[in-house]
Motif scaffolding. Structure first.
Motif, PDB file in Angstrom:
ATOM      1  N   THR A 120       0.817  -1.211   0.000  1.00 45.55           N
ATOM      2  CA  THR A 120       0.000   0.000   0.000  1.00 45.55           C
ATOM      3  C   THR A 120       0.852   1.262   0.000  1.00 45.55           C
ATOM      4  O   THR A 120       0.643   2.175  -0.798  1.00 45.55           O
ATOM      5  CB  THR A 120      -0.942  -0.004   1.221  1.00 45.55           C
ATOM      6  OG1 THR A 120      -1.749  -1.177   1.175  1.00 45.55           O
ATOM      7  CG2 THR A 120      -1.824   1.219   1.240  1.00 45.55           C
ATOM      8  N   LEU A 158       2.923   1.517  -3.322  1.00 47.00           N
ATOM      9  CA  LEU A 158       2.082   1.876  -4.463  1.00 47.00           C
ATOM     10  C   LEU A 158       1.657   3.341  -4.384  1.00 47.00           C
ATOM     11  O   LEU A 158       1.765   4.078  -5.370  1.00 47.00           O
ATOM     12  CB  LEU A 158       0.851   0.977  -4.519  1.00 47.00           C
ATOM     13  CG  LEU A 158      -0.074   1.194  -5.706  1.00 47.00           C
ATOM     14  CD1 LEU A 158       0.655   0.919  -7.014  1.00 47.00           C
ATOM     15  CD2 LEU A 158      -1.291   0.298  -5.595  1.00 47.00           C
ATOM     16  N   ALA A 159       1.208   3.767  -3.217  1.00 53.61           N
ATOM     17  CA  ALA A 159       0.795   5.169  -3.063  1.00 53.61           C
ATOM     18  C   ALA A 159       1.957   6.119  -3.326  1.00 53.61           C
ATOM     19  O   ALA A 159       1.781   7.180  -3.935  1.00 53.61           O
ATOM     20  CB  ALA A 159       0.229   5.396  -1.662  1.00 53.61           C
ATOM     21  N   LEU A 206       2.684   6.103  -7.354  1.00 53.77           N
ATOM     22  CA  LEU A 206       1.626   6.309  -8.348  1.00 53.77           C
ATOM     23  C   LEU A 206       1.910   7.463  -9.298  1.00 53.77           C
ATOM     24  O   LEU A 206       1.700   7.342 -10.501  1.00 53.77           O
ATOM     25  CB  LEU A 206       0.289   6.548  -7.652  1.00 53.77           C
ATOM     26  CG  LEU A 206      -0.457   5.303  -7.219  1.00 53.77           C
ATOM     27  CD1 LEU A 206      -1.714   5.693  -6.452  1.00 53.77           C
ATOM     28  CD2 LEU A 206      -0.799   4.419  -8.392  1.00 53.77           C
ATOM     29  N   LYS A 207       2.347   8.569  -8.780  1.00 55.33           N
ATOM     30  CA  LYS A 207       2.576   9.735  -9.632  1.00 55.33           C
ATOM     31  C   LYS A 207       3.669   9.464 -10.666  1.00 55.33           C
ATOM     32  O   LYS A 207       3.571   9.894 -11.812  1.00 55.33           O
ATOM     33  CB  LYS A 207       2.929  10.953  -8.778  1.00 55.33           C
ATOM     34  CG  LYS A 207       2.919  12.253  -9.536  1.00 55.33           C
ATOM     35  CD  LYS A 207       3.091  13.427  -8.580  1.00 55.33           C
ATOM     36  CE  LYS A 207       3.057  14.748  -9.301  1.00 55.33           C
ATOM     37  NZ  LYS A 207       3.298  15.870  -8.380  1.00 55.33           N
ATOM     38  N   LEU A 216       1.876   6.856 -13.227  1.00 60.08           N
ATOM     39  CA  LEU A 216       0.714   7.335 -13.975  1.00 60.08           C
ATOM     40  C   LEU A 216       0.822   8.771 -14.442  1.00 60.08           C
ATOM     41  O   LEU A 216       0.061   9.200 -15.302  1.00 60.08           O
ATOM     42  CB  LEU A 216      -0.551   7.202 -13.108  1.00 60.08           C
ATOM     43  CG  LEU A 216      -0.895   5.786 -12.668  1.00 60.08           C
ATOM     44  CD1 LEU A 216      -2.077   5.811 -11.712  1.00 60.08           C
ATOM     45  CD2 LEU A 216      -1.198   4.906 -13.873  1.00 60.08           C
ATOM     46  N   LEU A 229      -4.251  11.401 -12.510  1.00 64.24           N
ATOM     47  CA  LEU A 229      -3.982  10.544 -11.355  1.00 64.24           C
ATOM     48  C   LEU A 229      -5.258  10.213 -10.586  1.00 64.24           C
ATOM     49  O   LEU A 229      -5.503   9.058 -10.245  1.00 64.24           O
ATOM     50  CB  LEU A 229      -2.963  11.221 -10.436  1.00 64.24           C
ATOM     51  CG  LEU A 229      -2.477  10.414  -9.238  1.00 64.24           C
ATOM     52  CD1 LEU A 229      -1.815   9.121  -9.685  1.00 64.24           C
ATOM     53  CD2 LEU A 229      -1.494  11.241  -8.421  1.00 64.24           C
ATOM     54  N   TRP A 233      -7.469   7.636 -12.487  1.00 64.96           N
ATOM     55  CA  TRP A 233      -6.949   6.266 -12.421  1.00 64.96           C
ATOM     56  C   TRP A 233      -7.114   5.674 -11.029  1.00 64.96           C
ATOM     57  O   TRP A 233      -7.443   4.489 -10.885  1.00 64.96           O
ATOM     58  CB  TRP A 233      -5.487   6.219 -12.855  1.00 64.96           C
ATOM     59  CG  TRP A 233      -5.336   6.363 -14.338  1.00 64.96           C
ATOM     60  CD1 TRP A 233      -4.805   7.434 -15.006  1.00 64.96           C
ATOM     61  CD2 TRP A 233      -5.759   5.435 -15.337  1.00 64.96           C
ATOM     62  NE1 TRP A 233      -4.875   7.218 -16.357  1.00 64.96           N
ATOM     63  CE2 TRP A 233      -5.452   5.993 -16.598  1.00 64.96           C
ATOM     64  CE3 TRP A 233      -6.370   4.193 -15.294  1.00 64.96           C
ATOM     65  CZ2 TRP A 233      -5.732   5.354 -17.788  1.00 64.96           C
ATOM     66  CZ3 TRP A 233      -6.647   3.555 -16.491  1.00 64.96           C
ATOM     67  CH2 TRP A 233      -6.333   4.123 -17.719  1.00 64.96           C
ATOM     68  N   CYS A 234      -6.892   6.474  -9.994  1.00 63.12           N
ATOM     69  CA  CYS A 234      -7.085   5.982  -8.618  1.00 63.12           C
ATOM     70  C   CYS A 234      -8.548   5.612  -8.393  1.00 63.12           C
ATOM     71  O   CYS A 234      -8.848   4.581  -7.781  1.00 63.12           O
ATOM     72  CB  CYS A 234      -6.639   7.026  -7.604  1.00 63.12           C
ATOM     73  SG  CYS A 234      -4.861   7.252  -7.547  1.00 63.12           S
ATOM     74  N   THR A 255      -9.767   1.837  -7.541  1.00 59.39           N
ATOM     75  CA  THR A 255     -10.481   1.625  -6.287  1.00 59.39           C
ATOM     76  C   THR A 255     -11.898   1.125  -6.558  1.00 59.39           C
ATOM     77  O   THR A 255     -12.370   0.180  -5.912  1.00 59.39           O
ATOM     78  CB  THR A 255     -10.529   2.931  -5.466  1.00 59.39           C
ATOM     79  OG1 THR A 255      -9.186   3.376  -5.249  1.00 59.39           O
ATOM     80  CG2 THR A 255     -11.228   2.734  -4.146  1.00 59.39           C
ATOM     81  N   THR A 269       3.135  -5.571 -12.473  1.00 56.29           N
ATOM     82  CA  THR A 269       4.057  -4.481 -12.137  1.00 56.29           C
ATOM     83  C   THR A 269       5.245  -4.445 -13.092  1.00 56.29           C
ATOM     84  O   THR A 269       5.894  -3.407 -13.217  1.00 56.29           O
ATOM     85  CB  THR A 269       4.579  -4.598 -10.687  1.00 56.29           C
ATOM     86  OG1 THR A 269       5.287  -5.834 -10.535  1.00 56.29           O
ATOM     87  CG2 THR A 269       3.448  -4.505  -9.691  1.00 56.29           C
ATOM     88  N   PHE A 327       5.129  -1.590 -15.643  1.00 54.10           N
ATOM     89  CA  PHE A 327       5.156  -0.183 -15.227  1.00 54.10           C
ATOM     90  C   PHE A 327       6.258   0.572 -15.948  1.00 54.10           C
ATOM     91  O   PHE A 327       7.368   0.089 -16.104  1.00 54.10           O
ATOM     92  CB  PHE A 327       5.409  -0.057 -13.718  1.00 54.10           C
ATOM     93  CG  PHE A 327       4.189  -0.264 -12.868  1.00 54.10           C
ATOM     94  CD1 PHE A 327       2.937  -0.483 -13.409  1.00 54.10           C
ATOM     95  CD2 PHE A 327       4.296  -0.237 -11.501  1.00 54.10           C
ATOM     96  CE1 PHE A 327       1.834  -0.664 -12.627  1.00 54.10           C
ATOM     97  CE2 PHE A 327       3.188  -0.420 -10.694  1.00 54.10           C
ATOM     98  CZ  PHE A 327       1.954  -0.635 -11.257  1.00 54.10           C
TER      99      PHE A 327
END
Length: 190
Positions: free
Chosen positions: A61, A64-65, A68-69, A72, A77, A80-81, A85, A120, A123
């Motif tokens: 978590t 990933l958080a 993300l920027k 993506l 952003l 996509w979040c 979710t 992943t 990415f």
């Protein structure tokens, strides 16, 4: 305890250059823990599975958080979040997932974690430059921590109340139509 330890470890040692590797390992850790839980036959084994689940999920978590920027970009952003979710909540509310026996749910979780770990690899970490703005001031950081704390607390409290009030539980999670409606509402709202 495992989740807190994993979150702290991920925050302490986060490096954008290790994003793919850390996410892959964290996803695989979650998958291993889910598969292990399916076989755990003792209290000690379940505690080990729970601790490792929490640790891996905490690492996943926070990593990933934090990345993300970079993966993506900032332009879309939030969109996509919301999609990620919403899709996750929707799938979890589908009747064949929500009402499945614990063993089936454990294997579904293991499969999803394995797929996440493999995804992943695709990415594209663009590498973002750190910009010092007001968003990073201690006062702003404290506000964001408080906002996220309240958000997660409210989410957890709502689920706890619903799960322990038979009338509410029956009205929100009973039957295929209700679960399908939950899936649709979660996806649309997110």
């Amino acid at each position: 305890a495992g989740g807190v330890a994993g979150s702290i470890a991920a925050a302490r040692w986060f490096r954008l250059t290790h994003l793919k590797r850390t996410l892959t390992l964290a996803f695989f850790g979650c998958g291993w823990a889910a598969a292990f839980a399916a076989f755990a036959g003792s209290r000690a084994a379940m505690m080990l599975a729970g601790g490792f689940t929490g640790f891996s999920l905490g690492v996943l978590t926070v990593t990933l958080a934090s990345g993300l920027k970079a993966v993506l970009g900032a332009e879309r952003l939030g969109w996509w979040c919301g999609m990620g979710t919403g899709a996750a909540y929707a799938v979890c509310n589908l009747p064949f997932v929500f009402a499945a026996p614990a063993l089936v749910q454990a294997w579904l979780a293991a499969g999803v974690a394995l797929a996440g770990g493999l995804m992943t690899r695709a990415f594209d970490v663009r590498g973002i430059e750190e910009v010092v703005t007001g968003e990073h001031a201690p006062k702003s950081l404290a506000a964001w921590v408080a906002i996220l704390l309240v958000l997660v607390w409210l989410d957890s409290a709502a689920f706890y109340v619903i799960q322990h009030a038979p009338v509410w539980k029956a009205g929100t999670w009973a039957g295929a139509w209700t679960l399908g409606g939950n899936a649709l509402v979660h996806f649309a709202a997110a």
